[in-house]
Design an enzyme around this catalytic site. Structure first.
Site, PDB file in Angstrom:
ATOM      1  N   LYS A  73      45.647  50.798  33.370  1.00 36.48           N
ATOM      2  CA  LYS A  73      45.795  49.336  34.324  1.00 36.48           C
ATOM      3  C   LYS A  73      47.438  49.595  34.584  1.00 36.48           C
ATOM      4  O   LYS A  73      47.845  49.016  35.712  1.00 36.48           O
ATOM      5  CB  LYS A  73      45.233  48.385  33.657  1.00 36.48           C
ATOM      6  CG  LYS A  73      43.862  48.148  34.062  1.00 36.48           C
ATOM      7  CD  LYS A  73      43.388  46.665  33.217  1.00 36.48           C
ATOM      8  CE  LYS A  73      42.289  45.965  34.143  1.00 36.48           C
ATOM      9  NZ  LYS A  73      42.027  44.751  33.764  1.00 36.48           N
ATOM     10  N   ASP A 109      41.669  40.557  39.131  1.00 38.71           N
ATOM     11  CA  ASP A 109      41.491  39.701  37.883  1.00 38.71           C
ATOM     12  C   ASP A 109      41.898  38.312  38.108  1.00 38.71           C
ATOM     13  O   ASP A 109      41.336  37.374  37.993  1.00 38.71           O
ATOM     14  CB  ASP A 109      42.008  40.367  36.564  1.00 38.71           C
ATOM     15  CG  ASP A 109      41.550  41.477  36.139  1.00 38.71           C
ATOM     16  OD1 ASP A 109      40.271  41.932  36.477  1.00 38.71           O
ATOM     17  OD2 ASP A 109      42.032  42.286  35.445  1.00 38.71           O
TER      18      ASP A 109
END
Ligand code: ATR
Length: 289
Positions: A73, A109
């Site tokens: 990520k 997210d």
């Protein structure tokens, strides 16, 4: 599930290591089936040293986009042409859009956290909140709270206090948010902080399958009626943390909402289409069972 493809099947995917337990292939493939779209979503287990080759390959093969999960990520950023504001400030990317070779990184997210907390927005504004954990997930929660919810003090509780201090400094420098207090994850101080919080968010993996018996702290008395308690863990859907909060009368939000909401935003970025969120939510509940 759709099992016929054409010369024009759009390919999406997931890069992670490991990826065996991801629900994303299920979510996106069932969405394609429900919307009758000619697309498929494939998981790829790619170790860190291979990431750059995987990205090159995906571009060459014409992937429209892909998700990125642990441990890529953060490291994916240097393979991309640009980042959304959220991805830049949160510091991590979970979604890449390939626009004819121009790779843009997003952090959906943030949308997952936003959608999960939106029904409580008016209640949270101006009041003290608590975020437990100081990893990547905590960054997305802190960004969303600061940007969209404007709470009072954000208590940031972590097992390793120094990591919480680093995050506090980061958000002060990047977003000029002066009101983060860090605490070490240790009762009874933690109980007092939580008792005085309107919202409590668990961003750690404590309570997650297969260690679903593990618990952040043993006392239910930290919770009370009138609180909103959000656990990012989605397997099990109702963690011990949420059970405990619910038992004391708090409103609870499980991680499944966030899981589906972040996927819905990724899907929209890739296809321009809306995911049928309630249907996917039900489908995944059945799938988990
Ligand atoms: P993520 O990107 O999912 O947030 P991470 O960056 O590895 O993952 O962060 C995990 C968080 O969960 C950290 O805050 C970690 O605490 P430390 O900073 O002390 O490592 C927290 N965490 C993980 N396991 C934990 C445990 N058993 N008890 C308390 N906190 C835990």
């Amino acid at each position: 599930m759709r099992n016929t493809f054409s010369n024009e099947t759009q390919i999406l995917g997931l890069l992670g290591h490991p990826i065996k337990h991801s629900y994303s292939p299920f979510i996106f493939n069932i969405t394609a089936q429900l919307l009758n779209l000619d697309l498929t979503y494939l998981p790829f287990d790619v170790p860190p040293a291979e990431l750059k080759y995987a990205v090159k390959g995906m571009v060459t093969l014409g992937f429209k986009g892909w998700n990125v999960t642990i441990p890529h990520k953060e490291t994916i950023k240097r393979r991309l042409n640009s980042l959304s504001e959220e991805a830049a400030l949160v510091g991590s990317v979970n979604t890449v859009v390939n626009d004819m070779g121009n790779l843009v990184g997003y952090n959906t997210d943030v949308n997952g956290v936003y959608e999960s907390l939106l029904p409580y927005k008016d209640e949270i504004g101006g009041l003290d909140v608590t975020v437990i954990g100081a990893g990547g997930a905590a960054r997305a929660v802190l960004y969303t709270l600061i940007k969209h919810f404007r709470p009072g003090t954000i208590n940031l509780i972590n097992r390793t206090e120094q990591r919480a201090d680093t995050l506090k400094d980061y958000f002060y420098n990047k977003m000029r948010y002066p009101d983060i207090k860090t605490q070490i994850l240790f009762p009874p101080r933690v109980q007092e902080v939580i008792s005085n919080s309107k919202l409590i968010v668990n961003t750690t993996s404590v309570g997650m399958y297969p260690d679903s018996g593990s618990q952040l702290f043993p006392e239910a008395k930290a919770f009370n009626r009138g609180q909103v308690v959000f656990d990012l863990v989605y397997n099990p859907v109702e963690t011990n943390f949420l059970k405990m909060a619910k038992g004391e009368g708090a409103v609870t939000i499980n991680g499944l909402r966030m899981l589906v909401a972040q996927a819905a935003k990724s899907f929209e970025l890739w296809t321009g289409q809306e995911m049928p969120v309630p249907a996917i939510h039900d489908a995944i509940l059945n799938y988990i069972k």
